[in-house]
Structures are given as structure tokens and as C-alpha cells.
Design a protein around this motif. Structure first.
Motif, PDB file in Angstrom:
ATOM      1  N   ARG A  93      15.942   5.869  -8.091  1.00 53.15           N
ATOM      2  CA  ARG A  93      14.669   4.962  -8.843  1.00 53.15           C
ATOM      3  C   ARG A  93      14.828   3.770  -8.004  1.00 53.15           C
ATOM      4  O   ARG A  93      13.915   3.213  -7.846  1.00 53.15           O
ATOM      5  CB  ARG A  93      15.156   4.974 -10.348  1.00 53.15           C
ATOM      6  N   SER A 105      10.479  -8.284  -1.989  1.00 55.67           N
ATOM      7  CA  SER A 105       9.556  -7.786  -0.740  1.00 55.67           C
ATOM      8  C   SER A 105       8.323  -8.266  -0.609  1.00 55.67           C
ATOM      9  O   SER A 105       7.808  -7.992   0.603  1.00 55.67           O
ATOM     10  CB  SER A 105       9.265  -6.047  -1.157  1.00 55.67           C
ATOM     11  N   VAL A 120      12.523  -6.753  -7.298  1.00 54.21           N
ATOM     12  CA  VAL A 120      12.187  -6.319  -6.106  1.00 54.21           C
ATOM     13  C   VAL A 120      10.895  -6.585  -5.533  1.00 54.21           C
ATOM     14  O   VAL A 120      10.665  -6.776  -4.168  1.00 54.21           O
ATOM     15  CB  VAL A 120      12.396  -4.772  -6.183  1.00 54.21           C
ATOM     16  N   LEU A 121       9.832  -6.910  -6.298  1.00 52.22           N
ATOM     17  CA  LEU A 121       8.525  -7.314  -6.135  1.00 52.22           C
ATOM     18  C   LEU A 121       8.795  -8.716  -5.276  1.00 52.22           C
ATOM     19  O   LEU A 121       8.183  -9.114  -4.352  1.00 52.22           O
ATOM     20  CB  LEU A 121       7.537  -7.362  -7.227  1.00 52.22           C
ATOM     21  N   ARG A 128       0.155  -5.545 -12.025  1.00 52.40           N
ATOM     22  CA  ARG A 128       0.192  -3.968 -11.827  1.00 52.40           C
ATOM     23  C   ARG A 128       1.440  -3.177 -12.152  1.00 52.40           C
ATOM     24  O   ARG A 128       1.448  -2.038 -11.956  1.00 52.40           O
ATOM     25  CB  ARG A 128      -0.422  -3.663 -10.524  1.00 52.40           C
ATOM     26  N   TYR A 155       2.068   5.491  -1.084  1.00 54.04           N
ATOM     27  CA  TYR A 155       1.989   4.196  -1.833  1.00 54.04           C
ATOM     28  C   TYR A 155       0.944   3.564  -0.781  1.00 54.04           C
ATOM     29  O   TYR A 155       0.305   2.722  -1.351  1.00 54.04           O
ATOM     30  CB  TYR A 155       3.359   3.523  -1.998  1.00 54.04           C
ATOM     31  N   THR A 161      13.602   3.785  -4.455  1.00 55.26           N
ATOM     32  CA  THR A 161      12.082   3.952  -4.270  1.00 55.26           C
ATOM     33  C   THR A 161      11.414   2.869  -4.963  1.00 55.26           C
ATOM     34  O   THR A 161      10.126   2.854  -5.058  1.00 55.26           O
ATOM     35  CB  THR A 161      11.487   5.258  -4.767  1.00 55.26           C
ATOM     36  N   LEU A 162      11.997   1.822  -5.555  1.00 63.72           N
ATOM     37  CA  LEU A 162      11.229   0.729  -6.372  1.00 63.72           C
ATOM     38  C   LEU A 162      10.114   0.143  -5.780  1.00 63.72           C
ATOM     39  O   LEU A 162       9.013   0.102  -6.196  1.00 63.72           O
ATOM     40  CB  LEU A 162      12.269  -0.454  -6.860  1.00 63.72           C
ATOM     41  N   PRO A 163      10.208  -0.240  -4.402  1.00 64.54           N
ATOM     42  CA  PRO A 163       9.068  -0.860  -3.750  1.00 64.54           C
ATOM     43  C   PRO A 163       8.059   0.025  -3.302  1.00 64.54           C
ATOM     44  O   PRO A 163       7.014  -0.477  -2.631  1.00 64.54           O
ATOM     45  CB  PRO A 163       9.503  -1.784  -2.625  1.00 64.54           C
ATOM     46  N   THR A 189       6.904   2.912  -5.124  1.00 65.59           N
ATOM     47  CA  THR A 189       6.283   3.885  -6.155  1.00 65.59           C
ATOM     48  C   THR A 189       5.721   2.763  -7.077  1.00 65.59           C
ATOM     49  O   THR A 189       5.711   1.979  -7.114  1.00 65.59           O
ATOM     50  CB  THR A 189       7.485   4.783  -6.927  1.00 65.59           C
ATOM     51  N   LYS A 190       4.647   3.599  -7.479  1.00 62.40           N
ATOM     52  CA  LYS A 190       3.539   2.983  -8.566  1.00 62.40           C
ATOM     53  C   LYS A 190       4.436   2.557  -9.768  1.00 62.40           C
ATOM     54  O   LYS A 190       4.439   1.542 -10.527  1.00 62.40           O
ATOM     55  CB  LYS A 190       2.234   3.585  -8.560  1.00 62.40           C
ATOM     56  N   HIS A 191       5.317   3.619 -10.238  1.00 62.42           N
ATOM     57  CA  HIS A 191       6.128   3.751 -11.333  1.00 62.42           C
ATOM     58  C   HIS A 191       7.092   4.818 -11.357  1.00 62.42           C
ATOM     59  O   HIS A 191       6.980   5.725 -10.520  1.00 62.42           O
ATOM     60  CB  HIS A 191       5.223   3.828 -12.766  1.00 62.42           C
ATOM     61  N   SER A 192       8.247   4.797 -12.138  1.00 59.88           N
ATOM     62  CA  SER A 192       9.247   5.932 -11.890  1.00 59.88           C
ATOM     63  C   SER A 192       9.979   5.823 -13.314  1.00 59.88           C
ATOM     64  O   SER A 192       9.879   4.912 -14.175  1.00 59.88           O
ATOM     65  CB  SER A 192      10.416   5.453 -10.987  1.00 59.88           C
ATOM     66  N   VAL A 246       3.655  -1.281 -14.425  1.00 53.66           N
ATOM     67  CA  VAL A 246       3.241  -0.449 -15.807  1.00 53.66           C
ATOM     68  C   VAL A 246       3.950  -1.360 -16.804  1.00 53.66           C
ATOM     69  O   VAL A 246       3.723  -1.565 -17.909  1.00 53.66           O
ATOM     70  CB  VAL A 246       4.015   0.724 -15.399  1.00 53.66           C
ATOM     71  N   ARG A 252      12.416  -3.803 -11.027  1.00 53.24           N
ATOM     72  CA  ARG A 252      10.998  -3.801 -10.401  1.00 53.24           C
ATOM     73  C   ARG A 252      10.410  -5.111 -10.197  1.00 53.24           C
ATOM     74  O   ARG A 252       9.864  -5.621  -9.056  1.00 53.24           O
ATOM     75  CB  ARG A 252      10.043  -2.687 -11.149  1.00 53.24           C
TER      76      ARG A 252
END
Lengths: 568, 88
Positions: free
Chosen positions: A117, B26, B22-23, B68, A88, A120-122, A124-127, B70, B19
């Protein structure tokens, strides 16, 4: 085609062009290993899942294709966390396939259950977590496209065991739409205008230039304009080291001319780079007189750390081609080059031989580079040896240096070399490693020996966690707390360890033995080779910008501040 | 700290909300309020969120980082709209 979820997975991987998987089976992923048994896809059975992840990264960077790693649920999946975080940070396209417990028990703390999942959220680009086996081909195709397009990165596909075991029909996925950002002609013109009117411009080149395959376009524009080039740690090889326009690597351990070029510039043309703190030093003191043109495929990087005067969202190859077409007036850089050439002459990269008469690590790497040459692939772990590998190996082509830049993952070199060698079997692959790093992941040498992956490892064995020791020398009064590894006393004995793992083990302790050891290693083609280069423990990485200071305080050697002093 | 009101459209996919949240955590974004509901299109949800940003961080930067993801279809800065609604 009637099959199972597992069958659909392997067929989908074949259909997207996957040729090798680095992985290890286990309970939840077991159904996938059955169709894999008769697949044309090569499976490399690693000794630890972290090795599979870094191997996928090495493969991806050596080939430009998506690297694939596979692990079971729970601890198998969590062992992939470090490679995912690494990929990443460095924008490496990998797809991680993990087994998961069956749908009916997800969320019940079942045996070997981990919510990978969420973990690894922060990073990974996507999962994806697939709940219908019919979706598997589409998800695999999407995962590959996502990993590789835009800003590349890691994608996770989590597959519950019962989904893998369920009957389904294989439907080939539609090819995913791939779009590249359309460049703004206005911004290209603005950038060209700034370039034309600049007096002290510099190309600040990052890893994005390598990811986008833009090395040829960069060379064209650089030669047309005669603007100096610096290549960051992630961009080593994007521009030939032998080229007269190349000033080397900038940053904390960059060359004096490269650091000075950024500091004194009136224009930074930043390409596929993210103004990382290891390059900028203290941000308010970074390149204080420079306007900034910043091109990156990820809009979120532009103006993140340093405000861009002209921001261009786009693939570096497109950006460079567009700039080359519109930049007509090459600026007059006579005075600028006089200044930079002066620094090049006065402050070349250099090192002293250790006072205790032991082998200089820089010499080992310099000779390795000379004897092995630029067609090889070099990987590195993290620390002093990594910086010397960045400084003293002469890179001439993109993809020839693979290391852990953003994450700084110790132990990266050996598994990454394994992956690179699997992807580029006709190239020689050298892992330049430290004795600390080597002890984290050397188990993958057993994989290399068993699988016929003949990598070569140069251990720069200084008996210490060298970079930490260097900081203790410089900033902690030489109080060497917990940095001595004792590997100079043969604990462990790396030659015997290498042999026990099925490799050839060699040792080299003096200057006169270096060439012979490298040549002997080069002659071995049927199995991995490890050379234990026993080097002095007091060698340091110079130049250096101490953490928390500005780049003007770059020290060519301890206490020598060429840029700072000239201003006083 | 500066306060901003954002409105997002996201795909109804498992993990999409996680997601985004979390963004925020973080990247050091403080969430003042957050509300999720169905959007007009059945496969989308609408997320309205009020955030506080640390000094030096811009809403434009956060919007691009959200963009960004998805599963995020769109992000709009409504800070200004709200000011109008409140008669400010």
C-alpha cells in the motif's frame, strides 16, 4: 451465505461482473485460489506478475470494463508496481488484488512481506487493506466503482492471509452511487462563444475522449463546425484517420499539419487531454496565439500546464453533447483550411528506404495496417516501433490502439495484447513490438499458447534500442553506447524462441516477403504467431520536435523546419 | 516560493495521512508545519498545514490535487484568514 473471506472475495468479484483475472498464486493469496477453482471467473495463469498487470490494462482498454490482476504478497505484489504506475499515468481502470501476510505479523518483516500500500501510494487512485472479512464485498464493489468512475485509474486491494481464511457471512454490497460532474452552463456558453468567434480553432483530442466513449459526439461537433481535429497518442482512433477533418497526431513525432494546427491556432478546444510535454514541447512556445478551452473530468488537470481561458469540468461525452447543442454559428475557416491543406500536401507522412537495402520498418507497419484493417486491435511497446505504429496504422475506431503513453513502459505490447485478446476474443489482436521490448515480456507468449489466446506479434527487429540509438545519432555524435542488442545476429533467434514457447514463428527480411508473412500469420487461428521482421537499424522516426525545443522547430526530416523557416 | 495555509478534513482511514504527505513529496511541495487532530465529527480528522509552493505552482492546483484523494472530504485555503488574524 456462510463462507470465508476468500469465498466472499470471489463471490464479490462475480457479483461486480468480473469475468477474467490475470494472476499468479503464492503463499499469502493462496486461500483466494481455492474458491476460484470452481468459480465461473476465468483465471489466466501468467508467467510474471507484470504480465498480469499489463494484461489487465489491455483487457480494460479493449472492453471498457475494469481489468483485474491478482498476485501474492511481497515480490508478487511489487511486480505489479510498473503496471500500476502505467495505469495511473494513462488513466486505465484496473483493480489489483494482492495477498498480504497475516495481520498478526504485519510490520515484523515476515516472509514475503512488503508494504505494498505504501509502495504504491503515489501511483494508485486509492487503495484498501481489509481487516474484517465482512468488509470484502463492500471494498470490492467500491474498488470497481472508483477504478471506473471520474478519471479512471488503478485501485489496489490488499488482503491479509488470515482475513481470507476467516469465516464470515456474505452480504451483497449496496450498489455504489455513481455521479457525473454537472456541467456549468456558463462555461459551456463561454466556450461556444469562443468557438463562434475563432478563425483558427482546432480540436486537441486526448485519451479522455476514448475513456468517456465520446467518439460519436466528437464526430458530430467536428462535422457541424468543420473545425480540424488532432488526436494525441492516447487518442488515436477517437476520430477516424480517414476523415478529411483529421490532421493526425500532434507532438514530438506528430505530423507537420497537426503540430502546425496547434502552433498557429487562435483557439484550442482541448478535450480529455493534459497538455503533456510530449505534445506541447517547450511550454512557453506552445500555441502562443491560442485561447484555450479545456474540458476534463479531473479538475486538477485544468490549468495545470497551460492556463485555460474557459475550464469545463465534466465527462467529455456530456461536454461535447452540450457544445453541439449550443454552438450555432460555425466559424468561417476558409483561410485556415487553405493553410492546413497546404501543409498536408507539402508535408505528408513519409519515409525513405534504408541505404543499406534492408527492410523499411514503416513499410512493414503500413502493409500490416492495410492487410489487417481497422477492426483489429493493435498494441505497441515503447520506442520507434510505437511511434511508427501510431503514425502508419490507420485507426478508425476508439479502443483499437493500446499503448503505454504516459509511463512509456517497454515490454507493454505482448501482455497488453494477451489481455485485449482475452477481452475481445472475436477480434484479431496484433502486438507491434520492438526487439528490445519483446525481450522484456515475451514469456507471456507461453501463457497465450497454454491458455489458447492466439495473439499475433510483429517484431520490428532493428537489432537495437532504436529510439535511444536515434537520439545518439542526433544528439550524441553517433556514439552508440549500449544500444546494440545483436538480435540481427539471431541472439536470440526469435523464430526458434517463438516455437519453443508454443507459437508459430516466421521470419521476413525483404519487401517482397512482407505481405506473404502477414497473410500466413492471419491464417493461423489456433495459437499465437510471431513474425520476426528484420529491418534496417538506421531508420528514424520523423517528423520530430527535439526535446527542449519549441514546436515551431518541428522537423519534417532532419534539418527541415517548415514552420520555423516560413517565419524567418 | 509562496506560502499557503490549508485546512483539510479527512476520513479516519488507515493511509489517509500517508496519501496526503506522499502527494506533497511527489509534487515538490515544501511542508513548513503540519498538525493533525480530531475534528468535531468522530469519523473525521482535521489537518492544518502550511506549505511553500514552487514558482509557477498555484494553491488552487494543489487544492484540486488534494481534493481527488478519496479520503479527503474538504480542503480550504486559510492563507487569507491567517493574515486577518495577524492583523496584516
Amino acid at each position: 451465505m456462510d463462507t470465508t473471506g476468500a469465498g466472499a472475495l470471489i463471490k464479490a468479484l462475480e457479483d461486480v461482473g468480473c469475468e477474467v483475472i490475470f494472476g499468479m498464486p503464492g503463499g499469502a493469496i493462496l486461500p483466494a485460489y481455492d474458491p476460484l477453482y470452481e468459480s465461473k471467473i476465468r483465471h489466466v495463469l501468467v508467467r510474471h506478475e507484470q504480465g498480469a498487470g499489463h494484461a489487465a490494462q489491455g483487457y480494460a482498454q479493449a472492453t471498457g470494463r475494469v481489468g483485474v490482476c491478482m498476485a501474492t504478497s511481497g515480490p508478487g505484489a511489487t511486480n505489479l508496481v510498473t503496471p500500476l504506475a502505467d495505469a495511473y499515468m494513462d488513466s486505465v481502470p484496473i483493480v489489483a488484488i494482492t495477498g498480504q501476510v497475516s495481520r498478526s505479523v504485519i510490520g515484523t518483516d515476515a516472509f514475503q512481506e512488503a508494504d505494498i500500500r505504501s509502495i504504491t501510494l503515489p501511483i494508485t487512485k486509492h487503495s484498501f487493506q481489509v481487516h474484517d472479512p465482512a468488509d470484502i464485498p463492500r471494498v470490492i464493489a467500491e474498488a470497481f466503482t472508483l477504478a471506473l468512475t471520474g478519471r479512471p485509474g488503478p485501485v489496489l486491494v490488499d488482503l491479509p492471509k488470515d482475513v481470507l481464511a476467516t469465516a464470515t457471512t456474505y452480504t451483497p454490497p449496496k450498489p455504489a452511487a455513481q455521479s457525473r460532474p454537472v456541467l456549468s452552463p456558463v462555461q459551456i456558453r463561454n466556450a461556444a462563444q469562443l468557438i463562434g468567434s475563432s478563425r483558427k480553432p482546432v480540436f486537441y483530442v486526448g485519451g479522455g475522449v476514448i475513456r468517456s466513449g465520446a467518439a460519436a459526439e466528437l464526430r458530430k461537433l467536428a462535422e457541424k463546425t468543420r473545425i480540424p481535429v488532432v488526436t494525441t497518442l492516447m487518442a488515436r482512433g477517437a476520430f477516424p484517420d480517414s476523415h478529411e477533418l483529421h490532421l493526425g497526431m500532434p507532438g514530438m513525432h506528430g505530423t507537420v499539419p497537426a503540430v502546425a494546427a496547434l502552433q498557429k491556432a487562435d483557439l484550442l478546444i482541448a478535450l480529455g487531454t493534459r497538455f503533456d510535454d510530449r505534445v506541447t514541447g517547450l511550454l512557453p512556445h506552445f500555441a502562443p496565439h491560442a485561447a484555450v478551452v479545456h474540458a476534463d473530468i479531473d479538475p486538477a488537470e485544468i490549468s495545470k500546464n497551460r492556463k485555460a481561458d474557459v475550464g469545463i469540468v465534466g465527462d467529455c461525452r456530456d461536454v461535447l453533447a452540450a457544445l453541439t447543442a449550443v454552438v450555432t454559428r460555425a466559424p468561417d475557416l476558409t483561410g485556415w483550411w487553405e493553410y492546413l491543406d497546404g501543409l498536408r500536401t507539402t508535408y505528408p507522412l513519409g519515409y525513405d528506404w534504408p541505404a543499406d537495402g534492408m527492410l523499411a520498418p514503416q513499410y512493414v507497419i503500413e502493409r500490416l495496417s492495410t492487410l489487417v484493417g481497422p477492426e483489429a486491435i493493435y498494441t505497441a511497446g515503447v520506442g520507434q516501433h510505437q511511434m511508427w505504429a501510431a503514425q502508419y496504422v490507420k485507426y478508425e475506431r476508439p479502443g483499437s490502439f493500446i499503448n503505454s503513453g504516459g509511463a512509456g513502459t517497454m515490454g507493454f505490447a505482448v501482455p497488453a495484447a494477451m489481455g485485449a485478446q482475452a477481452g475481445a476474443p472475436d477480434r484479431t489482436v496484433w502486438a507491434i513490438d520492438g526487439d528490445g521490448c519483446f525481450q522484456m515480456t515475451n514469456q507471456e507468449l507461453a501463457t497465450c499458447a497454454a491458455e489458447g489466446i492466439p495473439i499475433k506479434v510483429a517484431i520490428i527487429n532493428n537489432g537495437n534500442l532504436g529510439m535511444v540509438r536515434q537520439w545518439q545519432t542526433l544528439f550524441y555524435d553517433g556514439r552508440y553506447s549500449n544500444t546494440r542488442l545483436g538480435t540481427h545476429d539471431r541472439h536470440p533467434d526469435f523464430v526458434r524462441l517463438a516455437e519453443a514457447l508454443g507459437c508459430v514463428g516466421l521470419r521476413c527480411e525483404t519487401k517482397s516477403e512482407v505481405d506473404g508473412a502477414v497473410l500466413e500469420a492471419m491464417a493461423v487461428r489456433d495459437r499465437p504467431v510471431v513474425i520476426d521482421f528484420v529491418v534496417g537499424q538506421d531508420a528514424q522516426v520523423w517528423p520530430m520536435v527535439a526535446a527542449g525545443t519549441g514546436n515551431d522547430e518541428v522537423m519534417a526530416a532532419r534539418g527541415i523546419r517548415p514552420l520555423f523557416d516560413e517565419e524567418e | 516560493m509562496t506560502r499557503h495555509s490549508l485546512s483539510l478534513l479527512l476520513r479516519n482511514e488507515p493511509g489517509a495521512l500517508a496519501r496526503i504527505v506522499v502527494l506533497f513529496s511527489s509534487r515538490g511541495v515544501d511542508v513548513e508545519s503540519l498538525s493533525l487532530g480530531p475534528a468535531e465529527r468522530g469519523d473525521l480528522s482535521r489537518l492544518d498545514v502550511v506549505v511553500d509552493l514552487q514558482p509557477g505552482r498555484t494553491p488552487a492546483q494543489l487544492i484540486k490535487q488534494l481534493g481527488r484523494i478519496v479520503d479527503v472530504k474538504s480542503v480550504v485555503d486559510r492563507t487569507h484568514d491567517e493574515a486577518i488574524e495577524l492583523g496584516a
